[in-house]
Design a protein around this motif. Structure first.
Motif, PDB file in Angstrom:
ATOM      1  N   GLU A 150      18.940  -7.016 -56.509  1.00 57.68           N
ATOM      2  CA  GLU A 150      17.587  -7.578 -56.520  1.00 57.68           C
ATOM      3  C   GLU A 150      16.716  -6.583 -55.765  1.00 57.68           C
ATOM      4  N   PRO A 151      15.556  -6.213 -56.292  1.00 59.05           N
ATOM      5  CA  PRO A 151      14.758  -5.171 -55.633  1.00 59.05           C
ATOM      6  C   PRO A 151      14.034  -5.630 -54.361  1.00 59.05           C
ATOM      7  N   GLU A 152      13.649  -6.889 -54.259  1.00 55.07           N
ATOM      8  CA  GLU A 152      12.874  -7.382 -53.124  1.00 55.07           C
ATOM      9  C   GLU A 152      13.831  -7.942 -52.066  1.00 55.07           C
TER      10      GLU A 152
ATOM     11  N   ASP B 169      13.793 -10.250 -49.520  1.00 61.81           N
ATOM     12  CA  ASP B 169      14.001 -11.690 -49.344  1.00 61.81           C
ATOM     13  C   ASP B 169      14.814 -12.263 -50.504  1.00 61.81           C
ATOM     14  N   THR B 170      14.499 -11.846 -51.712  1.00 56.56           N
ATOM     15  CA  THR B 170      15.233 -12.313 -52.896  1.00 56.56           C
ATOM     16  C   THR B 170      16.668 -11.813 -52.866  1.00 56.56           C
ATOM     17  N   GLN B 171      16.864 -10.599 -52.400  1.00 54.21           N
ATOM     18  CA  GLN B 171      18.214 -10.040 -52.301  1.00 54.21           C
ATOM     19  C   GLN B 171      19.071 -10.849 -51.322  1.00 54.21           C
TER      20      GLN B 171
ATOM     21  N   ARG C 180      14.740  -4.539 -40.418  1.00 52.96           N
ATOM     22  CA  ARG C 180      14.966  -5.636 -41.368  1.00 52.96           C
ATOM     23  C   ARG C 180      15.568  -6.909 -40.771  1.00 52.96           C
TER      24      ARG C 180
END
Length: 136
Positions: A46-48, A50-52, A87
């Motif tokens: 997943e590139p983003e 939070d979504t990852q 992060r």
């Protein structure tokens, strides 16, 4: 030598076979779950961020569920973070959506330089539920 009792979540067995590892192994009343990342069905990240992280927890929960347990059964967590200084706080705020109530599992966070295109990985050990006895 005993045979490993491997747990596969639905729909992802081909990905694990391609990469030649087991998503989880049952042993001695525990479930040892391989590191889960925020990969899509095809294995791409997943590139983003939070979504990852959410997808990593969803993938983890799929493995736990396939073994008949959930995050509440987790006793040990190791997280790997690329560039944790930048992060960690963001990742940790998303992780709380999945963390549940106290008492919490123990956690080790490790900063790494590379995770095969991912920014976050989580591996856990869970206590498997006791089998129901036939006695009343």
């Amino acid at each position: 030598m005993s045979v490993r009792e491997v747990v596969f979540p639905a729909g992802r067995q081909a990905l694990y076979e391609k990469n030649r590892y087991s998503p989880a192994v049952k042993s001695g009343g525990f479930l040892f779950v391989s590191g889960q990342v925020g990969s899509r069905e095809d294995g791409s990240p997943e590139p983003e961020l939070d979504t990852q992280v959410r997808r990593a927890f969803q993938n983890l929960n799929a493995v736990l569920g396939a073994a008949g347990c959930g995050f509440a059964d987790v006793v040990d967590v190791t997280v790997f973070i690329v560039d944790p200084e930048q992060r960690f706080e963001r990742i940790w705020s998303v992780a709380q959506e999945f963390w549940g109530e106290a008492p919490y599992p123990n956690v080790t966070a490790v900063g790494v330089t590379w995770l095969y295109g991912f920014q976050f990985e989580i591996k856990v050990v869970a206590k498997l539920p006791e089998p129901a006895s036939g006695r009343n």
